[in-house]
Motif scaffolding. Structure first.
Motif, PDB file in Angstrom:
ATOM      1  N   HIS A   1       0.825  -1.205   0.000  1.00 19.27           N
ATOM      2  CA  HIS A   1       0.000   0.000   0.000  1.00 19.27           C
ATOM      3  C   HIS A   1       0.858   1.254   0.000  1.00 19.27           C
ATOM      4  CE1 HIS A   1      -3.763  -2.176   0.580  1.00 19.27           C
ATOM      5  NE2 HIS A   1      -3.100  -2.953   1.440  1.00 19.27           N
ATOM      6  N   ALA A   2       0.426   2.230  -0.783  1.00 19.61           N
ATOM      7  CA  ALA A   2       1.102   3.526  -0.884  1.00 19.61           C
ATOM      8  C   ALA A   2       0.075   4.508  -1.433  1.00 19.61           C
ATOM      9  CB  ALA A   2       2.332   3.432  -1.778  1.00 19.61           C
ATOM     10  N   ASP A   3       0.520   5.682  -1.898  1.00 18.80           N
ATOM     11  CA  ASP A   3      -0.426   6.594  -2.536  1.00 18.80           C
ATOM     12  C   ASP A   3      -0.695   6.107  -3.953  1.00 18.80           C
ATOM     13  OD1 ASP A   3       1.390   8.227  -4.555  1.00 18.80           O
ATOM     14  OD2 ASP A   3       2.517   8.028  -2.674  1.00 18.80           O
ATOM     15  N   SER A   4      -1.706   6.667  -4.593  1.00 12.14           N
ATOM     16  CA  SER A   4      -2.161   6.162  -5.886  1.00 12.14           C
ATOM     17  C   SER A   4      -1.177   6.423  -7.022  1.00 12.14           C
ATOM     18  CB  SER A   4      -3.527   6.775  -6.240  1.00 12.14           C
ATOM     19  OG  SER A   4      -3.431   8.186  -6.317  1.00 12.14           O
ATOM     20  N   LEU A   5      -0.195   7.290  -6.814  1.00 13.16           N
ATOM     21  CA  LEU A   5       0.801   7.541  -7.852  1.00 13.16           C
ATOM     22  C   LEU A   5       1.953   6.542  -7.806  1.00 13.16           C
ATOM     23  CD1 LEU A   5       1.050  11.436  -7.880  1.00 13.16           C
ATOM     24  CD2 LEU A   5       0.299   9.987  -9.773  1.00 13.16           C
ATOM     25  N   THR A   6       2.001   5.722  -6.793  1.00 14.19           N
ATOM     26  CA  THR A   6       3.114   4.785  -6.630  1.00 14.19           C
ATOM     27  C   THR A   6       2.835   3.485  -7.384  1.00 14.19           C
ATOM     28  OG1 THR A   6       3.648   5.716  -4.468  1.00 14.19           O
ATOM     29  CG2 THR A   6       4.551   3.540  -4.987  1.00 14.19           C
ATOM     30  N   ARG A   7       3.640   3.244  -8.418  1.00 11.20           N
ATOM     31  CA  ARG A   7       3.493   1.999  -9.181  1.00 11.20           C
ATOM     32  C   ARG A   7       3.642   0.794  -8.269  1.00 11.20           C
ATOM     33  NH1 ARG A   7       2.883   1.875 -15.217  1.00 11.20           N
ATOM     34  NH2 ARG A   7       3.214   4.058 -15.800  1.00 11.20           N
ATOM     35  N   TRP A   8       2.965  -0.293  -8.646  1.00 11.55           N
ATOM     36  CA  TRP A   8       2.986  -1.572  -7.954  1.00 11.55           C
ATOM     37  C   TRP A   8       2.129  -1.599  -6.698  1.00 11.55           C
ATOM     38  CZ3 TRP A   8       5.152  -4.391 -11.545  1.00 11.55           C
ATOM     39  CH2 TRP A   8       6.218  -3.880 -12.284  1.00 11.55           C
ATOM     40  N   SER A   9       1.583  -0.459  -6.300  1.00 15.05           N
ATOM     41  CA  SER A   9       0.740  -0.453  -5.103  1.00 15.05           C
ATOM     42  C   SER A   9      -0.691  -0.815  -5.466  1.00 15.05           C
ATOM     43  CB  SER A   9       0.770   0.916  -4.430  1.00 15.05           C
ATOM     44  OG  SER A   9       0.086   1.881  -5.217  1.00 15.05           O
TER      45      SER A   9
ATOM     46  N   GLN B   1      -3.265   0.473  -8.771  1.00 13.67           N
ATOM     47  CA  GLN B   1      -4.131  -0.410  -9.559  1.00 13.67           C
ATOM     48  C   GLN B   1      -5.596   0.002  -9.439  1.00 13.67           C
ATOM     49  OE1 GLN B   1      -4.861  -4.457  -8.219  1.00 13.67           O
ATOM     50  NE2 GLN B   1      -4.372  -5.269 -10.247  1.00 13.67           N
ATOM     51  N   ALA B   2      -6.021   0.363  -8.231  1.00 15.41           N
ATOM     52  CA  ALA B   2      -7.406   0.802  -8.043  1.00 15.41           C
ATOM     53  C   ALA B   2      -7.668   2.088  -8.809  1.00 15.41           C
ATOM     54  CB  ALA B   2      -7.693   0.998  -6.556  1.00 15.41           C
ATOM     55  N   TRP B   3      -6.699   3.007  -8.789  1.00 10.89           N
ATOM     56  CA  TRP B   3      -6.834   4.240  -9.574  1.00 10.89           C
ATOM     57  C   TRP B   3      -6.955   3.894 -11.051  1.00 10.89           C
ATOM     58  CZ3 TRP B   3      -2.187   7.680 -11.224  1.00 10.89           C
ATOM     59  CH2 TRP B   3      -2.640   8.800 -11.927  1.00 10.89           C
TER      60      TRP B   3
END
Length: 602
Positions: free
Chosen positions: A521-529, A533-535
């Protein structure tokens, strides 16, 4: 002395003979069979020691050290340099990769051996050896005699066993399995999935009368009529065949004039199969001493203009792609229990359709889809960059297409035959695919034909994105894979994208998706999180609201994470393609809920 000489001549002649693969027998679940599943002994043979001599030529059939021959010494001076033992055994069905760490990346030859006794139920019956699938090449030997060879890792095949070869006791069946990848095979050397080796599906002895029903095909010609054909095998065929549907009080008799019988009749009061009401009828086909039963659903499917019509009514396909893999265990799926897990997840997601990628899945999947009312896209592994200019490669692809269609042509759930995935646009490829499409239509004209086309989903100066692959003129359903926001820019690129096609045909998104490591888990701009993917899925869903009127559905990539040697990020992949909305630990990712909410609203 004369008798001994004659017997020796007979045996030597038998050993010298190589029997050929026979046309596929269908409806195996309704046949009289004996399972050969379970523990098989094995020998790993990376140098082909049991197949090729020291000059690297295929051994003579009678060579004492060929691994298809008995490993029991004839005397204490007999020199045998191989042996099968329970110390080394593998489960069948099952891939070898997950059963022992030494097999994880193994590509090469493994010899399987199974000993068995067999007593036929009726004298004069014919016996066939049936394999659900072996990946990739299978050389099959019974009691030291080669029955034949098959190529293709995901389709069934069978051999007839000569009466003179099968014993009441002490039979030994040996299968040389080679899962190596080659440029002139289908699929080719480059795939984005794990190359599981082994006898991956069931093995059975099938007993049938001397004249029997090899295959029958029955589907709805309209809402009130059925049509199809029956294929018979034998030297003395019956004068007629009977088709019955007891629930409807139908019993139709058709004269036999050859080994293929056309059938057609009206069916008043027929309840059509659909996802909301997956009605199936018991169909009984009788020909002489043979009888085959199957539970079949009847429905019509067609593409008309920009719509897909199921039973004459437009349908929107809420799909998902599935690999034939149980992610929590990192292995090939093969059983009814495995099918229940995968299709159960699809139903929980809100799907009424699945794309079984990128090869025909086990028959348990399509049969369960029938009973659950899930639509199916079934595909052969003409994938990326096979050798489209090689006539032998076409023959291999066409053989796999024929075997896929023959096995499942009575499954109401299967509405789309696919001839490939993401193939490069050029004249040679288009001609290759066009011929496969023509072959599919000649084998089965009752279903849609498609292929997953590749499009340019990278950054573009225009918001208009047009699917214009020339293969689109030949398919019934224009399907394309797009990853706008994963391979091309960020998910926000979807906000200005508008998709269309130059063809007056239904439009379908056969793949879309982004990777996320489950639990990261990370912010929505972080790839692989999971947040990225939800974004991605939220932006895709918003884009789908602007799709043209001929947009008939999608099958995002993919239901669950799956293993792939191409995926080598040491933090976020480690040999896994993590585009699943379900993690490889069997846990739903955040994107699951985004997609499910969209499907609930459709």
């Amino acid at each position: 002395m004369i008798r001994i000489a004659c017997a020796l001549t007979f045996v030597m002649g038998l050993v010298a003979r190589v029997f050929a693969q026979t046309d596929l027998i269908t409806d195996i679940p309704s046949r009289q069979t004996v399972s050969l599943n379970g523990r098989w002994q094995y020998i790993i043979d990376p140098y082909e020691t049991g197949f090729l001599d020291y000059r690297y030529k295929e051994m003579a059939r009678s060579d004492r050290n060929a691994y298809w021959n008995s490993d029991v010494p004839s005397s204490k001076t007999d020199k045998i340099e191989f042996g099968y033992t329970d110390k080394y055994s593998l489960m069948v069905p099952g891939d070898w990769n997950h059963q022992d760490p030494k097999f994880e990346y193994y590509e090469g030859t493994v010899w399987y051996k199974k000993s068995f006794d067999f007593v036929r139920r009726h004298p004069g019956d014919r016996i066939f050896l049936y394999f659900g699938a072996v990946n990739y090449r299978a050389d099959v030997y019974l009691n030291g005699v080669k029955l034949g060879m098959h190529k293709g890792g995901f389709t069934p095949f069978n051999f007839e066993i000569p009466d003179s070869l099968l014993r009441r006791a002490g039979n030994y069946l040996v299968v040389r399995v080679d899962n190596r990848r080659y440029p002139d095979e289908v699929p080719t050397v480059n795939t984005d999935w794990w190359n599981y080796g082994g006898i991956t599906r069931e093995v059975r002895l099938v007993e049938v009368p001397s004249s029997f029903i090899r295959d029958f095909f029955l589907q709805a010609a309209s809402a009130t009529a059925l049509s199809g054909s029956i294929r018979l095998s034998g030297s003395s065929l019956p004068s007629s065949v009977v088709v019955g549907i007891p629930e409807l009080g139908i019993r139709q008799t058709f004269p036999v004039t050859g080994d293929s019988v056309g059938i057609a009749f009206s069916v008043p009061g027929l309840q059509l199969w659909s996802p909301s009401s997956p009605k199936r009828y018991t169909v009984v086909v009788t020909a002489g001493a043979d009888k085959v039963t199957d539970k079949i659903g009847f429905r019509t499917i067609e593409a008309r203009g920009g719509q897909v019509l199921l039973n004459g009514k437009p349908i929107f396909m809420r799909g998902i792609c599935i690999h034939e893999e149980i992610p929590q265990e990192g292995r090939r799926a093969y059983s009814a229990r495995d099918a229940a897990q995968l299709l159960g997840w699809a139903r929980e997601l809100g799907c009424n359709m699945v794309r079984l990628a990128h090869y025909p899945h086990d028959e348990t999947m399509t049969r369960l889809a029938d009973s659950l009312g899930i639509l199916v896209w079934s595909e052969i592994p003409v994938y990326w960059t096979i050798d489209f200019g090689n006539p032998a490669v076409f023959d291999k692809a066409n053989a796999q297409l024929r075997e896929m269609i023959t096995r499942d042509h009575n499954r109401a759930s299967v509405i789309i035959w696919s001839v490939g995935n993401e193939t490069p646009v050029n004249t040679t490829r288009t001609d290759f695919m066009r011929r496969l499409i023509a072959s599919a239509r000649s084998l089965d004209s009752t279903r849609l034909i498609s292929a997953a086309l590749e499009v340019n989903y990278g950054s573009s100066a225009t918001s208009k994105r047009v699917v214009d692959d020339p293969l689109g003129q030949y398919v019934d359903l224009v399907a394309f894979n797009e990853y706008l926001g994963w391979y091309g820019g960020l998910p926000s690129a979807c906000r200005t994208a508008n998709w269309s096609t130059i063809y007056d045909k239904p439009l379908f998104i056969s793949e879309t998706g982004a990777e996320a490591l489950g639990g990261y888990h990370a912010d929505s701009l972080t790839r692989w999180s999971e947040e990225y993917q939800a974004w991605y899925y939220r932006e895709q869903v918003a884009m789908l609201q602007r799709m043209p009127a001929n947009f008939v559905g999608l099958s995002p990539w993919v239901l669950a994470d799956f293993r792939s040697p191409k995926r080598n990020n040491p933090l976020y992949q480690e040999g896994w393609n993590n585009k699943g909305v379900m993690s490889h630990k069997g846990v739903r990712k955040e994107a699951w809920e985004v997609l499910k909410k969209y499907y609930q609203a459709k």
